[in-house]
Design a protein around this motif. Structure first.
Motif, short mmCIF file in Angstrom:
data_model
loop_
_atom_site.label_atom_id
_atom_site.label_comp_id
_atom_site.label_asym_id
_atom_site.label_seq_id
_atom_site.Cartn_x
_atom_site.Cartn_y
_atom_site.Cartn_z
N ALA A 286 0.83 -1.20 0.00
CA ALA A 286 0.00 0.00 0.00
C ALA A 286 0.86 1.25 0.00
CB ALA A 286 -0.91 0.00 1.21
N VAL A 287 0.41 2.26 -0.77
CA VAL A 287 1.09 3.55 -0.82
C VAL A 287 0.53 4.43 0.30
CG1 VAL A 287 1.55 5.59 -2.21
CG2 VAL A 287 1.39 3.34 -3.30
N PRO A 288 1.39 4.97 1.17
CA PRO A 288 0.89 5.82 2.26
C PRO A 288 0.12 7.01 1.71
CG PRO A 288 3.19 5.25 2.61
CD PRO A 288 2.86 4.82 1.21
N ARG A 289 -0.98 7.33 2.36
CA ARG A 289 -1.80 8.47 1.96
C ARG A 289 -1.82 9.50 3.08
NH1 ARG A 289 -4.41 3.96 0.02
NH2 ARG A 289 -4.86 3.96 -2.23
N THR A 290 -1.72 10.76 2.69
CA THR A 290 -1.74 11.84 3.67
C THR A 290 -3.18 12.21 3.99
OG1 THR A 290 0.32 12.72 2.76
CG2 THR A 290 -0.99 14.19 4.16
N PRO A 291 -3.59 12.18 5.27
CA PRO A 291 -4.96 12.56 5.62
C PRO A 291 -5.25 14.00 5.21
CG PRO A 291 -3.87 11.48 7.46
CD PRO A 291 -2.81 11.77 6.44
N THR A 292 -6.43 14.23 4.72
CA THR A 292 -6.83 15.56 4.27
C THR A 292 -8.07 16.02 5.04
OG1 THR A 292 -8.20 14.62 2.50
CG2 THR A 292 -5.91 15.16 1.96
N THR A 293 -8.28 17.32 5.01
CA THR A 293 -9.50 17.87 5.62
C THR A 293 -10.68 17.62 4.68
OG1 THR A 293 -9.04 20.03 4.64
CG2 THR A 293 -8.21 19.62 6.86
N GLY A 471 -12.32 1.17 18.84
CA GLY A 471 -12.03 -0.23 18.65
C GLY A 471 -11.79 -0.57 17.19
N SER A 472 -11.74 -1.86 16.89
CA SER A 472 -11.60 -2.31 15.51
C SER A 472 -12.95 -2.20 14.82
CB SER A 472 -11.10 -3.76 15.48
OG SER A 472 -9.79 -3.85 16.00
N GLY A 473 -12.92 -1.76 13.58
CA GLY A 473 -14.15 -1.57 12.82
C GLY A 473 -14.01 -2.07 11.40
N LEU A 474 -15.11 -2.06 10.67
CA LEU A 474 -15.12 -2.48 9.28
C LEU A 474 -14.83 -1.29 8.38
CD1 LEU A 474 -18.27 -4.79 9.38
CD2 LEU A 474 -15.91 -5.53 9.06
N TYR A 475 -13.97 -1.51 7.40
CA TYR A 475 -13.57 -0.45 6.48
C TYR A 475 -13.56 -0.98 5.06
CZ TYR A 475 -11.98 2.05 10.66
OH TYR A 475 -11.92 2.66 11.88
N LEU A 476 -13.87 -0.11 4.10
CA LEU A 476 -13.71 -0.43 2.69
C LEU A 476 -12.48 0.32 2.19
CD1 LEU A 476 -16.96 -0.67 3.25
CD2 LEU A 476 -17.06 -0.77 0.76
N LYS A 477 -11.45 -0.43 1.80
CA LYS A 477 -10.19 0.16 1.37
C LYS A 477 -9.89 -0.25 -0.08
CE LYS A 477 -8.23 0.44 6.02
NZ LYS A 477 -7.02 0.25 6.86
N PRO A 478 -9.13 0.57 -0.80
CA PRO A 478 -8.83 0.26 -2.20
C PRO A 478 -8.18 -1.11 -2.35
CG PRO A 478 -8.18 2.51 -1.68
CD PRO A 478 -8.54 1.87 -0.38
N ALA A 479 -8.67 -1.87 -3.31
CA ALA A 479 -8.12 -3.21 -3.54
C ALA A 479 -6.67 -3.15 -3.97
CB ALA A 479 -8.96 -3.94 -4.59
N ALA A 480 -6.28 -2.03 -4.59
CA ALA A 480 -4.90 -1.88 -5.05
C ALA A 480 -3.91 -1.83 -3.89
CB ALA A 480 -4.76 -0.61 -5.90
N ASP A 481 -4.38 -1.60 -2.67
CA ASP A 481 -3.51 -1.61 -1.50
C ASP A 481 -3.13 -3.03 -1.09
OD1 ASP A 481 -3.71 1.10 -1.51
OD2 ASP A 481 -4.91 1.27 0.31
N TYR A 482 -3.81 -4.03 -1.65
CA TYR A 482 -3.60 -5.41 -1.21
C TYR A 482 -3.07 -6.32 -2.33
CZ TYR A 482 -6.32 -3.69 2.72
OH TYR A 482 -6.75 -2.95 3.79
N VAL A 483 -3.62 -6.16 -3.53
CA VAL A 483 -3.16 -6.97 -4.67
C VAL A 483 -2.99 -6.06 -5.87
CG1 VAL A 483 -4.20 -9.13 -3.87
CG2 VAL A 483 -5.55 -7.55 -5.27
#
Length: 546
Positions: A286-293, A471-483
């Motif tokens: 995964a490519v690090p992403r800078t948090p934005t406002t 706590g831990s939660g469910l997230y939808l993240k870009p598939a490109a971060d994994y494969v």
């Protein structure tokens, strides 16, 4: 003649007794002679989704019974349930009429022999008080509570502690406003998340289960992630009955631990190694992403609005702006907002306007916002009390607002990231929005949670952590971060890639199917041997820390 007199008198007495018994049964005053049944106390719109989910959960039980007690006519209750749920399968629904706060009346449904008791909130202004009194009545009627699990729901979060004290150690109490506010905020920041929760909470698809796996004793949690091919491992149930979601992959599994999995049924959670299906070449970094406002928009105001603002402040970065548009005037709206906790990371601006007016929405330039939340607009007073108290009226205003937002999307040809709160699930079907839009239907959501916990009490802690920002939660993240995008690989590869990031991959959402019902591209708990071709626009659904 004497014999005829006595016979006729005897026949008359028998007929009168039978008629009295029939009338007693018709009025719903007889006692339910059942054991290991489910008791539902109270009557509201939630009775129908609760009953429907219990019927689905009991489909593999030959003689299941659900006993309903409410201050309503027995025949009328049976007719309404039959109209909404015509097929009850193997489940028999028994209705009894009476006050749920009277211990003598509660005995009619035999709560002391039940496996679970569900206390529904009436929905009135004094609904929380009624729930507390019902819980106290349960303690009075059942001197020896047995092993029955009691699940109740209250509207206001500050009444949860009182209700929990009344419920006792066997009780689980849900705070409706708090849960709905948390899910609205999580879904607004993770589009598509409501579809994931809908799949996990109802009994028709996959659900959370706890299973024993003695063969995994001494293994690490990271190894357990790839030890099931048709189930998804997400956590551990410890010996002290606490749930650890997404623990460190190096955590050792003890002999007393149970595995928390997502599966179609607890019988399908069978240990089968999937490590051989991993394609190492397909794993991406995964490519690090800078948090934005962000620029956020909240349309409407009700009693949950302060909780929504407070929850937003826990997720967003400093400098994020929130515009609130709702009924009221320039004097009462700031007073209503000042009564809430002022967020430190959120710049809030309140606007007094009618969200059902298309001119107001046009001036706001809605497509320019990163996320839009629409809630039932009850207006504000200086004390924060609702101006419009009718639920149907709030939903009607929400439908009108959604109609104008849909028109703006068609005119500007821009997609609005929209999350909507409704009370009645039937109104959701009327909503003029694009297919697969995010909806949080408060009544149905709480009903699903209550039925899930009634079938498995340990899920109360699990859901509590899922809905908690810390706590831990469910997230939808870009598939490109994994494969790597474009490569056709197994889901086991996605799980292995997520494990390196201390996450549990539970499914994915395909962009090409995001508008196709009924799943809208969401697939939870896929077979780890299944090969999928991910694109850069697809998402992986993971259980991860904030």
């Amino acid at each position: 003649m004497i014999a005829l007199l006595f016979v006729s008198t005897l026949v008359s007495l028998i007929t009168t007794g039978i008629n009295q018994r029939i009338m007693e049964l018709r009025l719903g005053h007889s006692t339910v002679l059942e054991a290991r049944h489910t008791v539902v106390l109270g009557w509201s719109d939630q009775i129908f989704p609760v009953t429907a989910e219990l019927v689905t959960a009991n489909c593999n039980q030959p003689r299941a019974v659900v006993a309903v007690l409410a201050p309503k006519d027995k025949v009328e209750m049976e007719e309404e349930i039959d109209a909404r749920i015509p097929d009850t399968g193997t489940t028999t629904i028994v209705c009894r009429s009476g006050c749920t706060t009277d211990p003598a009346v509660l005995a009619r449904v035999s709560p002391q022999t039940a496996k679970a008791v569900l206390v529904l909130p009436p929905g009135a202004d004094d609904g929380d008080t009624h729930v507390v009194k019902t819980l106290l009545a349960l303690n009075a009627v059942a001197a020896e509570p047995g092993d029955a699990i009691v699940v109740a729901a209250v509207q206001h979060a500050h009444n949860r502690v009182t209700a929990q004290l009344a419920a006792g150690p066997r009780g689980r109490v849900l705070a409706i406003d708090d849960i709905v506010a948390r899910l609205l905020v999580q879904t607004a920041r993770q589009p598509g998340l409501s579809l994931v929760y809908q799949e996990l909470l109802d009994f028709e698809g996959v659900e959370f289960y706890t299973v024993a796996a003695p063969t995994l004793t001494g293994c690490t949690f990271g190894e357990a992630l790839l030890s099931f091919t048709t189930s998804t491992v997400v956590g551990l149930l410890r010996e002290n009955a606490t749930v650890a979601l997404n623990p460190d992959p190096a955590t050792t599994i003890a002999s007393s631990d149970q595995i928390v999995v997502i599966a179609e049924d607890d019988g399908t959670a069978v240990v089968a190694d999937a490590a051989s299906c991993i394609d190492e070449e397909a794993i991406a970094t995964a490519v690090p992403r800078t948090p934005t406002t962000e620029r956020l928009l909240l349309l409407g105001w009700n009693r949950r609005a302060p909780l929504i603002v407070e929850q937003l402040a826990t997720y967003v970065r400093a400098g994020t702006t929130l515009d609130i548009v709702a009924l009221g005037d320039n004097a009462t709206m700031p007073s209503a907002y000042d009564a809430t906790v002022a967020p430190q990371h959120l710049d809030v601006t309140m606007h007094c306007a009618d969200t059902t007016d298309p001119r107001v929405l046009t001036r706001l330039n809605v497509p320019s916002y990163d996320s839009v939340i629409v809630i039932g607009d009850a207006g504000c007073t200086p004390t924060g009390a609702p101006v419009l108290t009718q639920v149907t009226e709030a939903d009607d205003r929400t439908l009108v607002t959604l109609l104008h937002l849909r028109s703006i999307e068609e005119t500007t040809r821009q997609t609005i990231s929209l999350t909507t709160e409704m009370t009645d699930d039937r109104n959701r079907l009327l909503a003029p929005v694009r297919a697969g839009a995010d909806f949080i239907v408060s009544g149905r959501l709480i009903s699903l949670l209550m039925t899930q916990i009634s079938e498995n009490p340990s899920l109360a802690d699990l859901f509590g952590e899922l809905f908690n920002a810390e706590g831990s939660g469910l997230y939808l993240k870009p598939a490109a971060d994994y494969v790597h995008p474009g490569s056709k690989t197994t889901f086991a590869t996605v799980v292995a890639s997520a494990r390196r990031r201390h996450e549990c991959a539970v499914g994915y959402r395909l962009c090409s199917q995001a508008a196709t019902s009924p799943t809208y591209g969401v697939r939870i708990n896929p077979d780890k041997r299944q090969r999928v071709r991910f694109t850069a626009d697809d998402w992986v659904i993971v259980l991860a820390g904030n």
